[in-house]
Motif scaffolding. Sequence first.
Motif, PDB file in Angstrom:
ATOM      1  N   LEU A  14       0.828  -1.204   0.000  1.00  0.00           N
ATOM      2  CA  LEU A  14       0.000   0.000   0.000  1.00  0.00           C
ATOM      3  C   LEU A  14       0.865   1.257   0.000  1.00  0.00           C
ATOM      4  CD1 LEU A  14      -3.011   0.939   0.382  1.00  0.00           C
ATOM      5  CD2 LEU A  14      -2.489   1.094   2.816  1.00  0.00           C
ATOM      6  N   THR A  15       0.512   2.216  -0.842  1.00  0.00           N
ATOM      7  CA  THR A  15       1.193   3.511  -0.844  1.00  0.00           C
ATOM      8  C   THR A  15       0.265   4.622  -0.393  1.00  0.00           C
ATOM      9  OG1 THR A  15       0.622   3.875  -3.172  1.00  0.00           O
ATOM     10  CG2 THR A  15       2.741   2.813  -2.702  1.00  0.00           C
ATOM     11  N   GLU A  16      -1.037   4.455  -0.617  1.00  0.00           N
ATOM     12  CA  GLU A  16      -2.014   5.436  -0.173  1.00  0.00           C
ATOM     13  C   GLU A  16      -3.354   4.737   0.005  1.00  0.00           C
ATOM     14  OE1 GLU A  16      -2.267   8.365  -3.258  1.00  0.00           O
ATOM     15  OE2 GLU A  16      -3.623   7.152  -4.477  1.00  0.00           O
ATOM     16  N   ALA A  17      -4.262   5.388   0.705  1.00  0.00           N
ATOM     17  CA  ALA A  17      -5.595   4.816   0.915  1.00  0.00           C
ATOM     18  C   ALA A  17      -6.581   5.944   1.158  1.00  0.00           C
ATOM     19  CB  ALA A  17      -5.588   3.857   2.104  1.00  0.00           C
ATOM     20  N   GLU A  18      -7.835   5.672   0.873  1.00  0.00           N
ATOM     21  CA  GLU A  18      -8.898   6.640   1.112  1.00  0.00           C
ATOM     22  C   GLU A  18      -9.547   6.356   2.463  1.00  0.00           C
ATOM     23  OE1 GLU A  18     -13.310   7.892  -0.591  1.00  0.00           O
ATOM     24  OE2 GLU A  18     -11.954   6.726  -1.866  1.00  0.00           O
ATOM     25  N   ILE A  19      -9.772   7.386   3.242  1.00  0.00           N
ATOM     26  CA  ILE A  19     -10.480   7.240   4.511  1.00  0.00           C
ATOM     27  C   ILE A  19     -11.974   7.121   4.193  1.00  0.00           C
ATOM     28  CG2 ILE A  19     -10.891   8.246   6.785  1.00  0.00           C
ATOM     29  CD1 ILE A  19      -7.934   7.563   6.156  1.00  0.00           C
ATOM     30  N   VAL A  20     -12.543   5.963   4.475  1.00  0.00           N
ATOM     31  CA  VAL A  20     -13.946   5.727   4.123  1.00  0.00           C
ATOM     32  C   VAL A  20     -14.872   6.085   5.274  1.00  0.00           C
ATOM     33  CG1 VAL A  20     -15.640   3.988   3.423  1.00  0.00           C
ATOM     34  CG2 VAL A  20     -13.328   3.924   2.484  1.00  0.00           C
ATOM     35  N   THR A  21     -14.659   5.482   6.440  1.00  0.00           N
ATOM     36  CA  THR A  21     -15.560   5.697   7.576  1.00  0.00           C
ATOM     37  C   THR A  21     -14.788   5.702   8.886  1.00  0.00           C
ATOM     38  OG1 THR A  21     -17.294   4.479   6.394  1.00  0.00           O
ATOM     39  CG2 THR A  21     -17.663   4.919   8.741  1.00  0.00           C
ATOM     40  N   TRP A  22     -14.956   6.744   9.673  1.00  0.00           N
ATOM     41  CA  TRP A  22     -14.429   6.742  11.037  1.00  0.00           C
ATOM     42  C   TRP A  22     -15.424   6.029  11.944  1.00  0.00           C
ATOM     43  CZ3 TRP A  22      -9.733   7.566  12.717  1.00  0.00           C
ATOM     44  CH2 TRP A  22      -8.856   8.389  11.995  1.00  0.00           C
ATOM     45  N   LYS A  23     -14.939   5.113  12.760  1.00  0.00           N
ATOM     46  CA  LYS A  23     -15.782   4.393  13.714  1.00  0.00           C
ATOM     47  C   LYS A  23     -15.745   5.039  15.104  1.00  0.00           C
ATOM     48  CE  LYS A  23     -16.747   1.158  10.699  1.00  0.00           C
ATOM     49  NZ  LYS A  23     -18.120   1.022  10.125  1.00  0.00           N
ATOM     50  N   VAL A  24     -14.920   6.081  15.260  1.00  0.00           N
ATOM     51  CA  VAL A  24     -14.796   6.760  16.547  1.00  0.00           C
ATOM     52  C   VAL A  24     -14.837   8.263  16.304  1.00  0.00           C
ATOM     53  CG1 VAL A  24     -13.441   4.913  17.604  1.00  0.00           C
ATOM     54  CG2 VAL A  24     -12.269   6.760  16.393  1.00  0.00           C
ATOM     55  N   LYS A  25     -14.963   9.014  17.400  1.00  0.00           N
ATOM     56  CA  LYS A  25     -14.913  10.478  17.329  1.00  0.00           C
ATOM     57  C   LYS A  25     -14.131  10.982  18.536  1.00  0.00           C
ATOM     58  CE  LYS A  25     -19.397  11.012  19.677  1.00  0.00           C
ATOM     59  NZ  LYS A  25     -19.549   9.568  19.963  1.00  0.00           N
ATOM     60  N   PRO A  26     -13.664  12.221  18.494  1.00  0.00           N
ATOM     61  CA  PRO A  26     -12.927  12.754  19.639  1.00  0.00           C
ATOM     62  C   PRO A  26     -13.722  12.607  20.931  1.00  0.00           C
ATOM     63  CG  PRO A  26     -12.691  14.223  17.766  1.00  0.00           C
ATOM     64  CD  PRO A  26     -13.708  13.187  17.370  1.00  0.00           C
ATOM     65  N   GLY A  27     -13.035  12.119  21.965  1.00  0.00           N
ATOM     66  CA  GLY A  27     -13.683  11.906  23.254  1.00  0.00           C
ATOM     67  C   GLY A  27     -14.072  10.463  23.503  1.00  0.00           C
ATOM     68  N   ASP A  28     -14.102   9.636  22.453  1.00  0.00           N
ATOM     69  CA  ASP A  28     -14.444   8.224  22.620  1.00  0.00           C
ATOM     70  C   ASP A  28     -13.301   7.478  23.301  1.00  0.00           C
ATOM     71  OD1 ASP A  28     -16.834   8.656  21.419  1.00  0.00           O
ATOM     72  OD2 ASP A  28     -16.382   7.576  19.553  1.00  0.00           O
ATOM     73  N   THR A  29     -13.671   6.523  24.157  1.00  0.00           N
ATOM     74  CA  THR A  29     -12.681   5.656  24.789  1.00  0.00           C
ATOM     75  C   THR A  29     -12.507   4.408  23.939  1.00  0.00           C
ATOM     76  OG1 THR A  29     -13.283   6.439  26.997  1.00  0.00           O
ATOM     77  CG2 THR A  29     -12.106   4.335  26.856  1.00  0.00           C
ATOM     78  N   VAL A  30     -11.254   4.047  23.663  1.00  0.00           N
ATOM     79  CA  VAL A  30     -10.980   2.864  22.845  1.00  0.00           C
ATOM     80  C   VAL A  30     -10.059   1.930  23.605  1.00  0.00           C
ATOM     81  CG1 VAL A  30     -11.326   4.014  20.637  1.00  0.00           C
ATOM     82  CG2 VAL A  30      -9.059   4.050  21.687  1.00  0.00           C
ATOM     83  N   ALA A  31     -10.265   0.634  23.375  1.00  0.00           N
ATOM     84  CA  ALA A  31      -9.385  -0.383  23.929  1.00  0.00           C
ATOM     85  C   ALA A  31      -8.397  -0.810  22.849  1.00  0.00           C
ATOM     86  CB  ALA A  31     -10.194  -1.586  24.416  1.00  0.00           C
ATOM     87  N   LEU A  32      -7.350  -1.495  23.262  1.00  0.00           N
ATOM     88  CA  LEU A  32      -6.377  -2.008  22.316  1.00  0.00           C
ATOM     89  C   LEU A  32      -7.069  -2.884  21.282  1.00  0.00           C
ATOM     90  CD1 LEU A  32      -3.303  -2.239  21.687  1.00  0.00           C
ATOM     91  CD2 LEU A  32      -3.308  -4.329  23.066  1.00  0.00           C
ATOM     92  N   ASN A  33      -6.822  -2.599  19.999  1.00  0.00           N
ATOM     93  CA  ASN A  33      -7.351  -3.354  18.857  1.00  0.00           C
ATOM     94  C   ASN A  33      -8.823  -3.081  18.564  1.00  0.00           C
ATOM     95  OD1 ASN A  33      -4.878  -4.581  18.228  1.00  0.00           O
ATOM     96  ND2 ASN A  33      -5.210  -6.163  19.768  1.00  0.00           N
ATOM     97  N   ASP A  34      -9.442  -2.097  19.221  1.00  0.00           N
ATOM     98  CA  ASP A  34     -10.765  -1.649  18.780  1.00  0.00           C
ATOM     99  C   ASP A  34     -10.638  -1.034  17.383  1.00  0.00           C
ATOM    100  OD1 ASP A  34     -12.029  -2.431  21.050  1.00  0.00           O
ATOM    101  OD2 ASP A  34     -12.390  -0.424  21.856  1.00  0.00           O
ATOM    102  N   VAL A  35     -11.653  -1.242  16.554  1.00  0.00           N
ATOM    103  CA  VAL A  35     -11.602  -0.698  15.190  1.00  0.00           C
ATOM    104  C   VAL A  35     -11.757   0.822  15.236  1.00  0.00           C
ATOM    105  CG1 VAL A  35     -12.725  -0.645  12.932  1.00  0.00           C
ATOM    106  CG2 VAL A  35     -12.483  -2.815  14.153  1.00  0.00           C
ATOM    107  N   LEU A  36     -10.801   1.518  14.627  1.00  0.00           N
ATOM    108  CA  LEU A  36     -10.835   2.976  14.578  1.00  0.00           C
ATOM    109  C   LEU A  36     -11.533   3.485  13.325  1.00  0.00           C
ATOM    110  CD1 LEU A  36      -7.188   3.867  15.695  1.00  0.00           C
ATOM    111  CD2 LEU A  36      -9.275   4.059  17.065  1.00  0.00           C
TER     112      LEU A  36
END
Length: 449
Positions: A14-36
């Motif tokens: 991979l050299t580049e990619a398009e950001i399709v969908t964010w699964k989180v937003k600022p302020g969200d708590t995430v655990a290790l390996n949660d999908v971002l």
Amino acid sequence: MNQRFALPDVGEGLTEAEIVTWKVKPGDTVALNDVLLEIETAKSLVELPSPYAGVVAELLVAEGDTVEVGTDIVVVDDGSGAAAGPADPGPAAEPAGEPAEPAAVAEASPQPAPDGGSGATLVGYGSREVAPRRRGARTTREPAPAPGPAPAPGPAPGAPAAHVLAKPPVRKLARDLGVDLTRAVPTGPGGTVTRADVLALVPAAPAEPPRRVEQHARERHVPIRGIRKATAAAMVESAFSAPHVTVFTTVDATRTMKLVQRLKTDPEFAGIKVSPLLLVAKALLVAVRRNPDINATWDEENQVIVVKNYVNLGIAVATPRGLLVPNVKDADEMTLKDLAVHLNSVAGTAREGRTAPRDLAGGTITISNVGTFGIDTGTPILNPGEAAILAVGKIAQRPWVHKGKIKPRYLATLGLSFDHRMLDGESGSRALADVAAVLEDPARALTWS
């Protein structure tokens, strides 16, 4: 402490990619390996898990942006309490108009802790050693200069913008909107120009850069990227490197259609989708066994033809994002039931855009089922590296001479394109004739095994 997560290479060059969908937003708590987030590569949609546990502090790129590998995309506060270092302007500090060198992929994952413990690793990517960097590459993150007072508006449009600090997605947005970055008043860390700073200069601009740019009421301009870009490159490579020849035949597939109906009611196939494609695939596998030269690769470097003793059967699948050709590994060793299950699986996964890179690589021969679109047949272009591809047209009732009488029969037109460097007309014609013979009388799949 704020941890910056850079776009990694997910293992397919991979050299580049398009950001399709964010699964989180600022302020969200995430655990290790949660999908971002989900990204679209040149082949499929890929979910990126978080290499950190903590709170999402900032999303650095927006949905619809196309970013290079190594570009920071999100900031996560891991709650360690350590003083956060100044933000790194990264590749954005390069002069405008010159591509910034992507940061090494290894920076996307935490490095082993000083006490010997290992840091977090992205699921599915595995840990990797940090390779020595080539001369001139960044090896450390230099702190950005402390923010000073907001500078006055820059020079008039057209003046050099080399001193403007802005990340690649922001520069792209400015280009798309026709904004002169030197006019922007930077409000980001370290005096960087942000998306908001660019949009402030175009009050009427949309909040997000358009993915499909309408240039004129009578035209629609669609960016060439992702799967479409990869498909175009592969087809051009194939068309101009392999001399194509296509042969055609019309087959009476009435017995095949009757067998399809019987299999649909067979308890052994309960819950399994059965279509004529299953028997077409079986017929091609029989033809490969009898004509192994159609399952080969041209090795230009070593000047040999590599005949494969296995069949990774590719199935061309139309998806919302473009054409994909996943393949069923070792299809020649499968029972008819197993083949049906795997064909349905690879096609369904491809339509969802979630085909793994390994399932798109290593194909040896392909089927293109254009009949699903009501087309009689076609002259398919070879997948690069393969010797043959079979096009299957629609199967429909038409008048046909059967046992000396004109009767309605289920007919289909087949087209086999092959690489004339590896196969001559006789070899290709014999292989196609074998496919047709099995579809006319499926029992041959047993007698010829």
